[in-house]
Design an enzyme around this catalytic site. Structure first.
Site, short mmCIF file in Angstrom:
data_model
loop_
_atom_site.label_atom_id
_atom_site.label_comp_id
_atom_site.label_asym_id
_atom_site.label_seq_id
_atom_site.Cartn_x
_atom_site.Cartn_y
_atom_site.Cartn_z
N GLU A 59 -117.02 95.20 7.11
CA GLU A 59 -116.37 96.47 7.50
C GLU A 59 -114.97 96.20 8.06
OE1 GLU A 59 -118.45 99.06 10.34
OE2 GLU A 59 -116.47 99.55 11.10
N SER A 68 -130.08 99.16 9.94
CA SER A 68 -130.46 98.86 8.55
C SER A 68 -131.90 98.34 8.47
CB SER A 68 -129.47 97.86 7.96
OG SER A 68 -129.23 96.81 8.87
N HIS A 124 -116.53 90.26 9.48
CA HIS A 124 -117.49 91.31 9.09
C HIS A 124 -116.89 92.13 7.94
CE1 HIS A 124 -120.02 94.88 9.23
NE2 HIS A 124 -120.91 94.13 9.87
N SER A 126 -127.12 91.29 10.59
CA SER A 126 -126.68 92.64 10.90
C SER A 126 -125.99 92.67 12.26
CB SER A 126 -127.89 93.58 10.87
OG SER A 126 -127.70 94.67 11.75
N ASN A 153 -124.94 95.15 14.09
CA ASN A 153 -125.43 96.10 15.10
C ASN A 153 -126.78 95.67 15.66
OD1 ASN A 153 -127.66 98.17 14.08
ND2 ASN A 153 -126.43 97.62 12.31
N HIS A 170 -120.72 99.30 4.34
CA HIS A 170 -119.62 98.80 5.18
C HIS A 170 -118.26 99.01 4.57
CE1 HIS A 170 -123.05 96.06 6.35
NE2 HIS A 170 -122.72 96.63 7.46
N CYS A 188 -130.03 104.49 10.03
CA CYS A 188 -129.12 105.52 10.52
C CYS A 188 -128.75 106.42 9.32
CB CYS A 188 -127.86 104.87 11.07
SG CYS A 188 -127.01 103.94 9.80
S1 SF4 Z 1 -124.20 102.64 11.97
FE1 SF4 Z 1 -122.68 102.31 10.35
S2 SF4 Z 1 -123.67 103.01 8.49
FE2 SF4 Z 1 -124.83 103.87 10.22
S3 SF4 Z 1 -123.97 105.92 10.55
FE3 SF4 Z 1 -122.91 104.47 11.90
S4 SF4 Z 1 -121.09 103.81 10.76
FE4 SF4 Z 1 -122.52 104.76 9.32
#
Ligand code: SF4
Length: 277
Positions: free
Chosen positions: A124, A258, A122, A215, A217, A72, A12
């Site tokens: 973050e 990531s 986490h 990860s 996400n 993060h 991202c």
């Molecule tokens: S997924 Fe996380 S690191 Fe990627 S743009 Fe969104 S907030 Fe930023």
């Protein structure tokens, strides 16, 4: 076999930015990242090969080194301590995470009971928590609200949470508070990636989710698609049991924020080598 790769798979904006910043820092003397820069073992190994060492605490970092704060974000106290020690900081915290940190601080300063929708451990979320002076409540679902009620509740979310789950959580907070203030801090990249994963999972017979098991996400993506179709989460193409995929006509591929492009390319080419297409 048809292979559909999500155009939203892979790095991202925030991760790309962090990797570029780390790349520019590497080679300028000793470079340390405070914790892994991003949640992908392969990318972290590649950075290590370029001279970026992962440090667990500030004490592991020599004073002359460059220190990378990860995507993060880091806890407020850690940042203050690094500045007090006059370390050379390269702050790769994603701007969307910075926004969430600022919103959490704002709500705390305005006297709201801050509720962080996210995973307690986490990094973050720990950084968001630190911006509320350690007073926020961290919850993973609306069930955790229990019988509580609030005079003034302020809500922020971990940037990678599912939008629907966050809406449900906020609706429940509204029901329980005299006053509610919500900042939707879920980042657009996450929402787009998740929505596209749903779209592909609806078309495909089987889904491959590529990314680090550490990860958040990537794991969320896997949860989302596996509710729709059979799915597997892999960190690399070597983990793929290609023989078991013979029965499927269409395979969808998506990847966490990531996950390096190389991993996605290797997966696609492995499937093409076996099944053509
Ligand atoms: S997924 Fe996380 S690191 Fe990627 S743009 Fe969104 S907030 Fe930023």
């Amino acid at each position: 076999m048809e292979i559909i790769v999500s155009p939203f798979a892979g790095f991202c904006y925030g991760v790309k930015r962090a990797m570029e910043m780390a790349g520019r820092a590497a080679g300028k003397g000793p470079v340390y990242s405070l914790g892994p820069l991003i949640h992908n073992p392969r990318a972290v190994k590649e950075l290590e090969a370029r001279g970026v060492t992962v440090a667990q605490t500030l004490d592991d970092i020599p004073p002359e080194a460059l220190v990378l704060f990860r995507t993060h974000g880091v806890e407020k106290e850690t940042e203050e301590e690094a500045r007090r020690r006059k370390l050379n900081i390269v702050d790769t915290t994603c701007p969307f995470v910075k926004t969430a940190q600022n919103k959490a601080r704002f709500l705390h300063d305005k006297g709201y009971t801050v509720l962080i929708f996210g995973e307690k451990m986490h990094p973050e979320v720990r950084s968001l928590y630190s911006y509320t002076g350690g007073t926020a409540r961290v919850m993973n679902s609306s069930d955790e609200l229990g019988d509580e009620s609030f005079k003034k509740a302020g809500v922020v979310s971990q940037t990678t949470r599912k939008r629907k789950a966050f809406s449900r959580f906020c609706a429940e907070v509204v029901r329980k508070s005299q006053e509610t203030r919500v900042f939707n801090t879920i980042c657009l990249a996450t929402t787009e990636r998740q929505e596209d994963a749903v779209r592909i999972a609806q078309k495909a017979d089987f889904m491959i989710v590529a990314g680090g098991r550490n990860s958040a996400n990537t794991r969320k993506l896997f949860d989302i698609v596996s509710e729709i179709k059979p799915a597997v989460l892999v960190e690399s193409a070597d983990e793929l049991r290609v023989d078991e995929l013979r029965k499927y006509d269409t395979i969808g591929i998506t990847a966490g924020a990531s996950t390096p492009d190389t991993t996605i390319r290797e997966l696609t080419s492995r499937l093409k080598t076996y099944f053509g297409g």
